[in-house]
Write a protein that holds these residues in place. Sequence first.
Motif, mmCIF file in Angstrom:
data_model
loop_
_atom_site.group_PDB
_atom_site.id
_atom_site.type_symbol
_atom_site.label_atom_id
_atom_site.label_comp_id
_atom_site.label_asym_id
_atom_site.label_seq_id
_atom_site.Cartn_x
_atom_site.Cartn_y
_atom_site.Cartn_z
ATOM 1 N N PHE A 111 21.392 -3.058 38.468
ATOM 2 C CA PHE A 111 21.332 -3.764 39.750
ATOM 3 C C PHE A 111 20.376 -3.071 40.715
ATOM 4 O O PHE A 111 19.715 -3.739 41.521
ATOM 5 C CB PHE A 111 22.730 -3.868 40.365
ATOM 6 N N SER A 112 20.300 -1.754 40.634
ATOM 7 C CA SER A 112 19.375 -1.025 41.494
ATOM 8 C C SER A 112 17.929 -1.373 41.164
ATOM 9 O O SER A 112 17.109 -1.621 42.070
ATOM 10 C CB SER A 112 19.612 0.479 41.348
ATOM 11 N N GLU A 113 17.596 -1.423 39.883
ATOM 12 C CA GLU A 113 16.245 -1.788 39.472
ATOM 13 C C GLU A 113 15.951 -3.253 39.801
ATOM 14 O O GLU A 113 14.827 -3.602 40.169
ATOM 15 C CB GLU A 113 16.060 -1.539 37.978
ATOM 16 N N PHE A 114 16.962 -4.100 39.659
ATOM 17 C CA PHE A 114 16.773 -5.517 39.968
ATOM 18 C C PHE A 114 16.452 -5.701 41.451
ATOM 19 O O PHE A 114 15.586 -6.498 41.822
ATOM 20 C CB PHE A 114 18.038 -6.303 39.604
ATOM 21 N N VAL A 173 18.155 -12.948 27.433
ATOM 22 C CA VAL A 173 16.886 -13.329 28.057
ATOM 23 C C VAL A 173 16.530 -14.766 27.688
ATOM 24 O O VAL A 173 16.174 -15.582 28.547
ATOM 25 C CB VAL A 173 15.772 -12.360 27.641
ATOM 26 N N VAL A 174 16.632 -15.086 26.394
ATOM 27 C CA VAL A 174 16.352 -16.449 25.945
ATOM 28 C C VAL A 174 17.333 -17.429 26.572
ATOM 29 O O VAL A 174 16.962 -18.546 26.958
ATOM 30 C CB VAL A 174 16.415 -16.531 24.405
ATOM 31 N N GLY A 175 18.593 -17.001 26.728
ATOM 32 C CA GLY A 175 19.589 -17.870 27.319
ATOM 33 C C GLY A 175 19.267 -18.242 28.748
ATOM 34 O O GLY A 175 19.433 -19.395 29.161
ATOM 35 N N ALA A 191 12.385 -11.282 42.682
ATOM 36 C CA ALA A 191 13.536 -11.585 41.831
ATOM 37 C C ALA A 191 14.830 -11.574 42.632
ATOM 38 O O ALA A 191 15.737 -12.383 42.374
ATOM 39 C CB ALA A 191 13.615 -10.577 40.685
ATOM 40 N N LEU A 192 14.917 -10.669 43.611
ATOM 41 C CA LEU A 192 16.122 -10.604 44.437
ATOM 42 C C LEU A 192 16.282 -11.879 45.259
ATOM 43 O O LEU A 192 17.382 -12.448 45.344
ATOM 44 C CB LEU A 192 16.054 -9.385 45.354
ATOM 45 N N ILE A 223 15.142 -10.004 34.313
ATOM 46 C CA ILE A 223 16.094 -9.500 33.310
ATOM 47 C C ILE A 223 15.366 -9.104 32.039
ATOM 48 O O ILE A 223 15.651 -8.067 31.422
ATOM 49 C CB ILE A 223 17.169 -10.569 33.020
ATOM 50 N N ARG A 224 14.386 -9.916 31.619
ATOM 51 C CA ARG A 224 13.589 -9.577 30.444
ATOM 52 C C ARG A 224 12.861 -8.257 30.630
ATOM 53 O O ARG A 224 12.842 -7.409 29.733
ATOM 54 C CB ARG A 224 12.585 -10.691 30.175
ATOM 55 N N ASP A 225 12.260 -8.065 31.791
ATOM 56 C CA ASP A 225 11.521 -6.829 32.051
ATOM 57 C C ASP A 225 12.431 -5.616 32.015
ATOM 58 O O ASP A 225 12.039 -4.544 31.542
ATOM 59 C CB ASP A 225 10.828 -6.908 33.413
ATOM 60 N N GLN A 226 13.657 -5.761 32.501
ATOM 61 C CA GLN A 226 14.561 -4.614 32.544
ATOM 62 C C GLN A 226 15.197 -4.316 31.190
ATOM 63 O O GLN A 226 15.469 -3.158 30.885
ATOM 64 C CB GLN A 226 15.650 -4.850 33.589
#
Length: 292
Positions: free
Chosen positions: A11-14, A212-214, A20-21, A282-285
Amino acid sequence: MTLNPNLRRFFSEFAENKVALVAAIIVLAIVLLALLAPLVAPQDPYDLASLTLRDARRPPGYVGTQGYTHLLGTDAQGRDLLSAILYGLRISLQMGLVAGAIAFALGATIGTTAAYLGGRVEAVLMRVVDLQLSFPAILLAFVLAALLGQGRWPLTAALVAAQYAYFARTAHGAAVAERQKDYVEAALSTPLPGRTVVLRHILPNCMAPLLVVGTVQVASAISLEATLSFLGVGLPPTEPSLGMLISNGFQYMLSGRYWISIYPGVALIVLIIAINLVGDQIRDQLNPRLRR
């Protein structure tokens, strides 16, 4: 209760990605509005007693016969457009999540089963998946929806049939990589049944790419549902689907009644873009190679 360190870091990275936030906040706001639609919508678009053709195609800000102001105007059936959009977002999210969840489960089962069994079973299953992936998803969904008829469950079946192959291909690729690792080979040498090995050891390590695909496929299912409803093979006209609202107002665009199509279209675009931006983050993380 303290948050898991991995989740805290996630969550911190997001939150570091402002785009994205903001997209996540938009998605949460839309979900909340969709859930509270029966409470916050000025009108129930399913209540035929509250509809009148005298209020049809009224501009934004018009005070209708029911006494309240139609902030976004009305559609060709006299429905309050703001209320119809809120209920349409609810339908879009329901269709996207249900179809995505079923396609996820079906595709993950096929992909991991093929990777675990190998041999002819793997060859047959994956050739069927590859054959389906060679066709455009919209074409397959259109044909199936036309054959199955209008309605939520026929449309859900068409969306699942058009999307499960993406999950199957992703699950198969991840499961083949896991199948060759030492801990899986060790588990296979024990008396554990194959189903337990797949569910306990292989599938959990395939969840990251599947999630990620979902996320992407939920947005795709929402887009497909709107497209099919717009083309007349999705939901029936009585359902205030975003695609149906756009279709109902399309014929009035040249007469200046832009709001009937434009506002539902904007709501649909905002929802799809926001979900895709969240999915990209989400994919990047989850992919260490893409982390900055």
